[in-house]
Design a protein around this motif. Structure first.
Motif, PDB file in Angstrom:
ATOM      1  N   LEU A  95       0.842  -1.192   0.000  1.00  0.00           N
ATOM      2  CA  LEU A  95       0.000   0.000   0.000  1.00  0.00           C
ATOM      3  C   LEU A  95       0.879   1.246   0.000  1.00  0.00           C
ATOM      4  N   VAL A  96       0.854   1.986  -1.086  1.00  0.00           N
ATOM      5  CA  VAL A  96       1.560   3.266  -1.190  1.00  0.00           C
ATOM      6  C   VAL A  96       0.498   4.349  -1.276  1.00  0.00           C
ATOM      7  N   TYR A  97       0.530   5.292  -0.349  1.00  0.00           N
ATOM      8  CA  TYR A  97      -0.528   6.297  -0.259  1.00  0.00           C
ATOM      9  C   TYR A  97       0.052   7.689  -0.477  1.00  0.00           C
ATOM     10  N   ARG A  98      -0.647   8.487  -1.295  1.00  0.00           N
ATOM     11  CA  ARG A  98      -0.195   9.836  -1.589  1.00  0.00           C
ATOM     12  C   ARG A  98      -1.363  10.818  -1.541  1.00  0.00           C
ATOM     13  N   VAL A  99      -1.095  12.010  -1.027  1.00  0.00           N
ATOM     14  CA  VAL A  99      -2.077  13.084  -1.019  1.00  0.00           C
ATOM     15  C   VAL A  99      -1.460  14.296  -1.712  1.00  0.00           C
ATOM     16  N   THR A 100      -2.271  15.275  -2.013  1.00  0.00           N
ATOM     17  CA  THR A 100      -1.772  16.547  -2.535  1.00  0.00           C
ATOM     18  C   THR A 100      -1.855  17.580  -1.424  1.00  0.00           C
ATOM     19  N   ASN A 101      -0.734  18.192  -1.102  1.00  0.00           N
ATOM     20  CA  ASN A 101      -0.704  19.225  -0.064  1.00  0.00           C
ATOM     21  C   ASN A 101      -0.885  20.610  -0.671  1.00  0.00           C
ATOM     22  N   VAL A 102      -1.689  21.419  -0.030  1.00  0.00           N
ATOM     23  CA  VAL A 102      -1.874  22.811  -0.428  1.00  0.00           C
ATOM     24  C   VAL A 102      -1.559  23.680   0.785  1.00  0.00           C
ATOM     25  N   TYR A 103      -0.624  24.605   0.626  1.00  0.00           N
ATOM     26  CA  TYR A 103      -0.179  25.456   1.731  1.00  0.00           C
ATOM     27  C   TYR A 103      -0.743  26.863   1.573  1.00  0.00           C
ATOM     28  N   LEU A 104      -1.287  27.377   2.651  1.00  0.00           N
ATOM     29  CA  LEU A 104      -1.858  28.722   2.621  1.00  0.00           C
ATOM     30  C   LEU A 104      -0.899  29.772   3.190  1.00  0.00           C
ATOM     31  N   LYS A 105       0.349  29.383   3.438  1.00  0.00           N
ATOM     32  CA  LYS A 105       1.315  30.280   4.076  1.00  0.00           C
ATOM     33  C   LYS A 105       1.625  31.516   3.241  1.00  0.00           C
ATOM     34  N   SER A 106       1.472  31.414   1.929  1.00  0.00           N
ATOM     35  CA  SER A 106       1.808  32.552   1.076  1.00  0.00           C
ATOM     36  C   SER A 106       0.592  33.417   0.746  1.00  0.00           C
ATOM     37  N   TRP A 107      -0.572  33.049   1.245  1.00  0.00           N
ATOM     38  CA  TRP A 107      -1.780  33.810   0.957  1.00  0.00           C
ATOM     39  C   TRP A 107      -1.956  34.912   1.993  1.00  0.00           C
ATOM     40  N   ASP A 108      -2.085  36.124   1.548  1.00  0.00           N
ATOM     41  CA  ASP A 108      -2.275  37.268   2.438  1.00  0.00           C
ATOM     42  C   ASP A 108      -3.753  37.360   2.795  1.00  0.00           C
ATOM     43  N   GLY A 109      -4.089  36.863   3.964  1.00  0.00           N
ATOM     44  CA  GLY A 109      -5.485  36.824   4.386  1.00  0.00           C
ATOM     45  C   GLY A 109      -6.110  38.192   4.552  1.00  0.00           C
TER      46      GLY A 109
END
Length: 259
Positions: A95-109
């Motif tokens: 079992l090899v499991y992968r997800v896609t990571n999305v980072y909000l660190k660069s978004w100016d809230g």
């Protein structure tokens, strides 16, 4: 104000086909969307980097989803502005499991909030992509705490005059355990007062109360039946089979009765 560019490829490409109905907290999944092509978009939200245990939990969810729906599943983990990097999966041999990571660190809230506020002030309808940005607003980079930003986002959503308002409220409430204090949750519920989502929450509460009451009533009947059966000298194993109670429960009842 110019729109803020958001680097969110895995979700951005799917937004035009997302059916705007989310299944929330199924098997403790944060969000599950069915896309128009039949595939499933599984979203998880993290304020800290996922551990191996978290990844195994996500994989467990996806296996259950696969068993139930037999559809392609894409899992995306959304990280708050505090997180700079995180694992993308694990190798478990077969079992090899992968997800896609999305980072909000660069978004100016702060800029994103002002952009959305101005759009709403002008009475302009928000696009699906902008609705997603409003939902994610508390997890972007801010000077204040996520919970306070969530309340501000809900206040903006309250001024939306179409069905998208309910989606924003549902998303913020569903994610409130991640970053809101009890006091902030109470203030959030005050914001959604007199909206459709509040009616849904109250109705669900009433339904759960009725269901819990029915379950408790059935259990009480089973306990009473077990006591009667034990008094008549029926063996505990048979009482457990008749009533649906566990053998340990039946033995505990017999002990209470002094038998």
């Amino acid at each position: 104000m110019k729109a803020i560019g958001l680097d969110l490829p895995p979700i951005r490409d799917m937004l035009p086909t997302v059916i705007p109905v989310a299944e929330v907290k199924e098997e403790r999944i944060d969000f599950l969307f069915r896309l128009e092509d039949g595939s499933l978009l599984h979203l998880e939200f993290q304020t800290t980097a996922a551990t191996r245990a978290d990844m195994e939990r996500f994989a467990g969810y996806d296996l259950k989803l696969l068993e139930r729906y037999r559809e392609i599943i894409r899992t995306v983990v959304i990280y708050s502005g505090r997180v700079k990097e995180a694992p993308v999966g694990f190798d478990g041999g077969s079992l090899v499991y992968r997800v896609t990571n999305v980072y909000l660190k660069s978004w100016d809230g702060e800029k994103e909030y002002e952009y959305l506020r101005e759009r709403i002030d002008r009475g302009e309808e928000l696009s699906r992509a902008e609705i997603v940005r409003l939902i994610f607003l508390p997890l972007m980079k801010h000077d204040g705490a996520e919970g306070e930003v969530a309340i501000k986002a809900a206040e903006l959503a309250k001024r939306i005059r179409d069905e998208k308002q309910n989606l924003v409220f549902a998303a913020i409430i569903a994610l409130s355990d991640r970053y809101m204090t009890e006091a902030q949750k109470k203030r959030l519920l005050e914001v959604v007062t007199m909206t459709q989502i509040e009616q849904w929450i109250r109705e669900e509460g009433r339904k759960e109360g009725r269901i819990e009451g029915k379950i408790e009533g059935e259990r009480q009947k089973a306990l009473n039946a077990a006591r009667v059966a034990l008094k008549k000298g029926i063996m505990p194993e048979d009482v457990a089979e008749i009533t649906g109670l566990s053998l340990d429960e039946v033995l505990a009842i017999r002990k209470e009765m002094g038998n």
